[in-house]
Write a protein that holds these residues in place. Structure first.
Motif, PDB file in Angstrom:
ATOM      1  N   UNK A 170      20.215   9.390  -4.198  1.00 34.69           N
ATOM      2  CA  UNK A 170      19.251   9.576  -5.276  1.00 34.69           C
ATOM      3  C   UNK A 170      17.886   9.995  -4.726  1.00 34.69           C
ATOM      4  N   UNK A 171      17.417   9.307  -3.707  1.00 33.31           N
ATOM      5  CA  UNK A 171      16.142   9.664  -3.060  1.00 33.31           C
ATOM      6  C   UNK A 171      16.463  10.549  -1.848  1.00 33.31           C
ATOM      7  N   UNK A 172      17.068  11.685  -2.121  1.00 35.34           N
ATOM      8  CA  UNK A 172      17.634  12.511  -1.046  1.00 35.34           C
ATOM      9  C   UNK A 172      16.603  13.289  -0.243  1.00 35.34           C
ATOM     10  N   UNK A 173      15.332  13.239  -0.665  1.00 28.37           N
ATOM     11  CA  UNK A 173      14.301  13.948   0.094  1.00 28.37           C
ATOM     12  C   UNK A 173      13.539  13.012   1.027  1.00 28.37           C
ATOM     13  N   UNK A 174      13.987  11.758   1.154  1.00 25.19           N
ATOM     14  CA  UNK A 174      13.261  10.776   1.949  1.00 25.19           C
ATOM     15  C   UNK A 174      13.067  11.235   3.389  1.00 25.19           C
ATOM     16  N   UNK A 175      14.062  11.846   3.982  1.00 22.46           N
ATOM     17  CA  UNK A 175      14.001  12.200   5.411  1.00 22.46           C
ATOM     18  C   UNK A 175      12.976  13.297   5.702  1.00 22.46           C
ATOM     19  N   UNK A 213       0.827  -1.204   0.000  1.00 27.01           N
ATOM     20  CA  UNK A 213       0.000   0.000   0.000  1.00 27.01           C
ATOM     21  C   UNK A 213       0.865   1.260   0.000  1.00 27.01           C
ATOM     22  N   UNK A 214       2.146   1.108   0.249  1.00 30.93           N
ATOM     23  CA  UNK A 214       3.073   2.253   0.273  1.00 30.93           C
ATOM     24  C   UNK A 214       3.551   2.574  -1.137  1.00 30.93           C
ATOM     25  N   UNK A 215       4.160   3.763  -1.256  1.00 26.30           N
ATOM     26  CA  UNK A 215       4.647   4.203  -2.561  1.00 26.30           C
ATOM     27  C   UNK A 215       6.175   4.268  -2.572  1.00 26.30           C
ATOM     28  N   UNK A 216       6.732   4.381  -3.761  1.00 31.31           N
ATOM     29  CA  UNK A 216       8.184   4.531  -3.917  1.00 31.31           C
ATOM     30  C   UNK A 216       8.628   5.905  -3.405  1.00 31.31           C
ATOM     31  N   UNK A 217       9.727   5.991  -2.752  1.00 33.32           N
ATOM     32  CA  UNK A 217      10.562   4.934  -2.188  1.00 33.32           C
ATOM     33  C   UNK A 217      10.273   4.921  -0.693  1.00 33.32           C
ATOM     34  N   UNK A 218       9.643   3.866  -0.224  1.00 29.33           N
ATOM     35  CA  UNK A 218       9.332   3.739   1.199  1.00 29.33           C
ATOM     36  C   UNK A 218      10.309   2.769   1.828  1.00 29.33           C
ATOM     37  N   UNK A 219      10.865   3.158   2.974  1.00 31.18           N
ATOM     38  CA  UNK A 219      11.855   2.333   3.657  1.00 31.18           C
ATOM     39  C   UNK A 219      11.910   2.730   5.121  1.00 31.18           C
ATOM     40  N   UNK A 220      12.536   1.879   5.915  1.00 32.93           N
ATOM     41  CA  UNK A 220      12.683   2.143   7.347  1.00 32.93           C
ATOM     42  C   UNK A 220      13.996   2.865   7.616  1.00 32.93           C
ATOM     43  N   UNK A 221      14.062   3.665   8.682  1.00 31.31           N
ATOM     44  CA  UNK A 221      15.299   4.373   9.003  1.00 31.31           C
ATOM     45  C   UNK A 221      16.417   3.406   9.363  1.00 31.31           C
ATOM     46  N   UNK A 222      17.630   3.793   9.022  1.00 27.98           N
ATOM     47  CA  UNK A 222      18.785   2.976   9.364  1.00 27.98           C
ATOM     48  C   UNK A 222      19.134   3.178  10.832  1.00 27.98           C
ATOM     49  N   UNK A 223      19.476   2.104  11.517  1.00 32.56           N
ATOM     50  CA  UNK A 223      19.716   2.185  12.956  1.00 32.56           C
ATOM     51  C   UNK A 223      20.937   3.035  13.285  1.00 32.56           C
ATOM     52  N   UNK A 224      21.893   3.113  12.377  1.00 37.28           N
ATOM     53  CA  UNK A 224      23.117   3.860  12.660  1.00 37.28           C
ATOM     54  C   UNK A 224      23.006   5.340  12.307  1.00 37.28           C
ATOM     55  N   UNK A 225      22.094   5.701  11.386  1.00 39.45           N
ATOM     56  CA  UNK A 225      21.895   7.103  10.990  1.00 39.45           C
ATOM     57  C   UNK A 225      20.453   7.246  10.527  1.00 39.45           C
ATOM     58  N   UNK A 226      19.518   7.491  11.445  1.00 36.42           N
ATOM     59  CA  UNK A 226      18.083   7.456  11.121  1.00 36.42           C
ATOM     60  C   UNK A 226      17.610   8.433  10.054  1.00 36.42           C
ATOM     61  N   UNK A 227      18.397   9.464   9.728  1.00 39.94           N
ATOM     62  CA  UNK A 227      18.005  10.352   8.642  1.00 39.94           C
ATOM     63  C   UNK A 227      18.279   9.728   7.278  1.00 39.94           C
ATOM     64  N   UNK A 228      18.875   8.550   7.268  1.00 43.97           N
ATOM     65  CA  UNK A 228      19.024   7.742   6.065  1.00 43.97           C
ATOM     66  C   UNK A 228      18.155   6.499   6.218  1.00 43.97           C
TER      67      UNK A 228
END
Length: 337
Positions: A170-175, A116-131
């Protein structure tokens, strides 16, 4: 048939063990969608046949290597260069939407709602959550997007030399752009729980949907007792011992009997194990090989077989079994020996 698919990638027979267990974990969780796996030329024909048993699509792709030795050196993980091969997932245009899963992930609960989510959906990285962590992400296959990302990779590279650094650039606006594209952490929980989130791991473990064996520790490299089918989990992963055992349970129930000695690497070696039977010298030798690999990867069972007392005992036994040197021969009166 569903136009959605779970997608993974494997680059050799050993990593394919993870892909096989992952597929069965998805089936056990009752997914309604298709499964696809990208394979590189180094995956043997024998392994591809086994992959075809559980994946709807098995597609060969060429290896894309970042060739970014300087940035990979920052991670001390030069093997991550070939993870650029993951970009081929955008070429699966026979599907409308996909969720990519690294082959070292394990699905614990049904996650079909991710589509149900759209591109690019992902979970935050544990070491740097803004990525975001690129081990799990929702995307839409597109040859145009594939072309744009590969062109971007050539021009800008990756800040870590791997696919995660590239995709975050590439998906630099994710955060900041859309909170709906931030998957809850339960969809990509790192198996290694550092002290800062170990309490949370314990508190929310029943809610975890996808476990990710990120880093050098892979479940297929953990010491395994073939006689009682128990994984010998390293002390630092004790919090996830039951989940690691779940990986091995799937392996024993659904994967092991499908392996053959025609496969390369650990897959071929594991095919020789006789599960639930008294260990043979060959199985003992295999388990010693696994133990050595764990040592080399820094996965040492300090509280068990690799404790100081046991190591000292082994050293003492070796020294005591060493034959005493022969005394030097006396020279005869002629001066010859």
């Amino acid at each position: 048939m569903s136009k959605f698919a779970w997608v993974t990638l494997t680059t050799n027979d050993t990593y394919s063990l993870g892909a096989l267990v992952l597929a069965h974990s998805l089936r056990r969780a009752g997914t309604a969608h298709q499964l696809a796996v990208l394979v590189t030329p180094s995956v043997s024909e024998a392994m591809r046949q086994r992959l075809q048993d559980v994946y709807n699509v098995v597609q060969e792709v060429n290896v894309l290597d970042s060739q970014d030795a300087a940035n990979l050196a920052l991670l001390a993980r030069p093997e991550l260069g070939v993870t650029f091969t993951k970009l081929h997932c955008w070429r699966l245009v026979q599907f409308e939407k996909c969720v990519f899963l690294d082959a070292d992930t394990l699905v614990l609960q049904n996650c079909d709602e991710l589509f149900e989510r759209e591109e690019l959906s992902a979970a935050p990285d544990v070491s740097w959550p803004d990525c975001f962590n690129s081990g799990v992400f929702v995307y839409r296959p597109s040859l145009e997007t594939f072309g744009k990302i590969t062109e971007f990779a050539v021009q800008h590279g990756s800040f870590d030399g791997g696919d995660q650094g590239l995709l975050n650039l590439y998906f630099d606006d994710w955060a900041q752009s859309d909170i709906k594209k931030h998957l809850p952490f339960i969809y990509n929980v790192a198996a290694f729980a550092s002290y800062c989130y170990l309490p949370a791991f314990k508190q929310f473990r029943d809610k975890i949907k996808i476990l990710h064996f990120a880093g050098k520790l892979k479940p297929w490299l953990i010491q395994f007792n073939s006689e009682n089918r128990q994984a010998l989990t390293p002390t630092e992963y004790a919090h996830a011992a039951d989940l690691i055992q779940f990986w091995w349970n799937i392996f024993c129930d659904n994967v092991h009997q499908q392996l053959s000695d025609a496969m390369a690497g650990l897959a071929g070696a594991l095919s020789q194990l006789r599960l639930g039977e008294q260990r043979t010298p060959e199985q003992e030798a295999y388990e010693q090989l696994m133990r050595r690999q764990c040592w080399e990867a820094g996965q040492i069972d300090y509280a068990g077989r690799d404790s100081f007392d046991n190591i000292w005992k082994k050293i003492t036994q070796t020294l005591e079994s060493k034959p005493s040197p022969s005394p030097p021969k006396e020279e005869d009166k002629s001066g010859t020996s």
